[in-house]
Each structure stands twice: as structure tokens, then as C-alpha cells.
Write an enzyme that holds these catalytic residues in place. Structure first.
Site, short mmCIF file in Angstrom:
data_model
loop_
_atom_site.label_atom_id
_atom_site.label_comp_id
_atom_site.label_asym_id
_atom_site.label_seq_id
_atom_site.Cartn_x
_atom_site.Cartn_y
_atom_site.Cartn_z
CB SER A 20 -0.89 0.02 1.24
OG SER A 20 -1.54 1.26 1.33
CB THR A 67 -7.49 -1.40 0.65
OG1 THR A 67 -7.37 -1.65 -0.74
CG2 THR A 67 -6.40 -2.14 1.40
CE LYS A 71 -11.55 -0.51 -1.75
NZ LYS A 71 -11.52 0.18 -3.04
CG ASN A 92 -12.52 4.38 -0.06
OD1 ASN A 92 -13.27 5.17 0.52
ND2 ASN A 92 -11.79 4.75 -1.10
CG ASP A 107 -12.44 3.91 -4.71
OD1 ASP A 107 -11.34 4.34 -4.32
OD2 ASP A 107 -12.82 2.74 -4.54
N GLY A 133 -15.93 -3.27 -12.33
CA GLY A 133 -15.58 -3.73 -10.98
C GLY A 133 -15.90 -2.66 -9.95
CG ASN A 154 -17.12 -5.62 -17.16
OD1 ASN A 154 -15.94 -5.28 -17.03
ND2 ASN A 154 -17.68 -6.56 -16.43
CB VAL A 157 -22.62 -8.64 -20.88
CG1 VAL A 157 -23.66 -7.61 -21.23
CG2 VAL A 157 -21.59 -8.71 -21.98
CE1 TYR A 228 -0.45 1.91 -6.83
CE2 TYR A 228 -2.80 2.27 -7.15
CZ TYR A 228 -1.76 1.74 -6.42
OH TYR A 228 -2.04 1.01 -5.30
#
Ligand code: ATR
Length: 285
Positions: A20, A67, A71, A92, A107, A133, A154, A157, A228
Site C-alpha cells: 500500500s 482496502t 470494503k 474505503n 473512489d 468492478g 465490460n 456483460v 498506477y
């Protein structure tokens, strides 16, 4: 900083948690504002979530980040959750205030902050989201109020159809959904102003993968990837090649952390400091 008898404590819980970036980001922010708060991380397995929350209440923590994979699991054990978190069924960020645990989902605010602060306000724009998601649901829930049109694609579906139904019931606004095939992506990208990839495609160790290549893109589209690690994903590189405006995954990470910081401290978050700390840490690992 000196840790004293008055120092307040924040932490992140999850499993796994060692990777993290939140401790580095939040401690840099607390230090920059000279706040007497520290932030640490705890590996908490699923069977210990209730015990962890009891402990946090007893020890009068200031705040908690939650996390994967907890959640949803924390929700029955806290005292209040805000409307967004309730609708998304995900928390979160927890603020421990006057012995009550208050839950939020940051988020969506993080994605909106990343877009707005990087010159890509979604207001009145056509937004295309890849993935359905947890992150995509939070982002769609936040952006639907601002965007002119929302399209979500997605691989599975049924998942995206469920999201469309929830959003339609809540906002009465139109959201189009479809599967995530290359031909559908190509067609939908043509009319989009902002493309947001929330899938895990391109994440370490599959760094050579991207759902989109530069020939799908134009120079007047904004491309944001929420991955990231690495910062420069294949999608980011493809978007740069096309001359598109690019927002990398660190931005969403920073702005969702900044929203949590503000909830806990009621101070304006030092975003630059948080970004620098995140990038330095990513560079180190
Ligand atoms: P998060 O909470 O970060 O959003 P998640 O809930 O596990 O993580 O969602 C991951 C998303 O990436 C999902 O939309 C997933 O698609 P499915 O719903 O079909 O599983 C998407 N995803 C993961 N790997 C993918 C791949 N190789 N191709 C396309 N989509 C992928």
C-alpha cells in the site's frame, strides 16, 4: 515529527497490505501541515475484521482506510455510512468521531478530482468507462451526475447490466452498456470525450497489455488509466502516441487519498506533497 501522548492514529487495513502507498502519501500530508497524526498499515484477514473495528473504536483512532478485500465486509459493523457508500455497498474510508465509526467511499470523488484538476471536467461530456468492478461502479456513480452521457463496457456483460439498472433506478439517467470487444471499443471511442480504463489490464506483471492502441484514439480525447503500477502503462503510452491528453493512475490514488485526508482532518489536502511522495515511493519499488 515527535510522537507524543497526544498523537492521533490513522491506518489502512487490508490483506495483503505491504504494498500500500497510503502510509507514505498520508504521512507526507500530515507532516506537511504539521498535524500531530501518524498513519500505519495492518494486515487484517477476513476473520478479524470485526475485532479490528472493535479495537479501532476502543483505541480511539482518528481514521481508517479500508482496502481489498474488506470494503464490503466492514459495513454491518460501523455506525453510519454516507449515501454513495450505501448505494455502492462499499466503504474505503472510516472516520472515528465521538466514538462513532462513519463510513465513506472516496473512489468516485478521487476520479472526479483527478479529471477536474487535470483540466478534464466531465460536465456535459460523453464518458466511456471500460470495466465494471468496484472502482468502475464508484466512478460511474459519481460521474453520472455530471456527464452528458455515460457508456460502460465490460468483459462480463451481466455485471455491467446490473450496474446500469442500479444507476437508472437511482438517477433516472441514461447509461448505455455493452460487452468489451475490440470492435465495440473502437466504435464507442469515436464519439467519446473522456475514456476511463478501470480494468486491471496493463497492471504489473502484464505490462505489455492494453485494450486500446493508438490507432483507436484522437488528439482531442482525454484518456485516464486507473492502474498506477506501472505509472506509464501501455495504454498511457498508446494515448501519448496518439497525442491525447493523458491522466495516469497516480492521480486517482492521490485524489481519493486527499478526500480521506479532508474527512479526517478538515484541512485542505496538500495534493502536490501527496503526489511527490507517491511517485518517489513508486520509483523506489
Ligand atoms: P477494482 O475493484 O479495482 O475495480 P475488480 O472489482 O476486480 O477490481 O474489477 C476488475 C475489472 O477489470 C473488471 O471489470 C474485470 O472484468 P470482469 O468483470 O469481466 O471480470 C476487468 N478485467 C480484468 N481483467 C480483464 C481482462 N483481461 N480483459 C478485460 N477486462 C478485464
Amino acid at each position: 515529527m515527535t510522537i507524543s501522548g497526544k498523537t492521533r492514529v490513522c491506518a489502512v487495513i487490508g490483506d495483503p497490505i505491504e504494498h500500500s502507498l497510503s502510509p507514505v502519501i498520508q504521512n507526507a500530508a500530515f507532516n506537511a501541515l504539521n498535524l500531530d497524526i501518524i498513519y500505519t498499515a495492518f494486515t487484517v484477514n477476513a476473520s478479524n475484521v470485526i475485532n479490528a473495528l472493535t479495537g479501532i473504536r476502543a483505541l480511539n483512532f482518528l481514521g481508517l482506510s479500508v482496502t481489498m478485500p474488506h470494503k464490503e465486509k466492514v459495513i454491518p459493523h460501523i455506525d453510519w455510512i454516507d449515501n454513495t457508500a450505501k448505494c455502492l455497498n462499499t466503504v474505503n474510508t472510516i472516520h472515528c468521531k465521538e466514538n462513532k465509526l462513519l463510513g465513506y467511499s472516496t473512489d468516485g470523488i478521487g476520479a472526479l478530482g483527478a479529471l477536474r484538476e487535470n483540466g478534464a471536467n466531465p460536465h456535459g461530456k460523453r464518458v466511456l468507462i471500460l470495466g465494471a468492478g468496484g472502482a468502475a461502479r464508484a466512478i460511474a456513480y459519481t460521474l453520472i451526475e455530471d456527464a452528458d452521457e455515460l457508456v460502460v463496457l465490460n468483459r462480463t456483460v451481466t455485471k455491467v447490466e446490473k450496474l446500469a439498472e442500479t444507476l437508472k433506478q437511482k438517477f433516472g439517467k441514461k447509461i448505455r452498456v455493452n460487452s468489451l470487444s475490440p470492435s465495440i471499443i473502437r466504435k464507442e471511442v469515436i464519439d467519446s470525450d473522456i475514456l476511463l480504463d478501470t480494468t486491471s489490464v496493463g497492471m504489473k506483471p502484464s505490462m505489455d497489455q492494453s485494450l486500446i492502441t493508438s490507432d483507436y484514439l484522437r488528439s482531442d480525447i482525454v484518456v485516464m488509466d486507473i492502474v498506477y503500477s506501472p505509472v506509464e502503462t501501455r495504454l498511457v503510452r498508446e494515448a501519448k502516441t496518439a497525442g491525447a491528453k493523458v491522466i495516469n493512475g497516480v492521480e486517482m490514488l492521490i485524489y481519493q487519498g486527499a478526500a480521506a485526508f479532508e474527512i479526517w482532518t478538515e484541512h485542505k489536502p496538500p495534493v502536490q506533497v501527496m503526489r511527490k511522495a507517491a511517485l518517489e515511493q513508486i520509483g523506489r519499488v
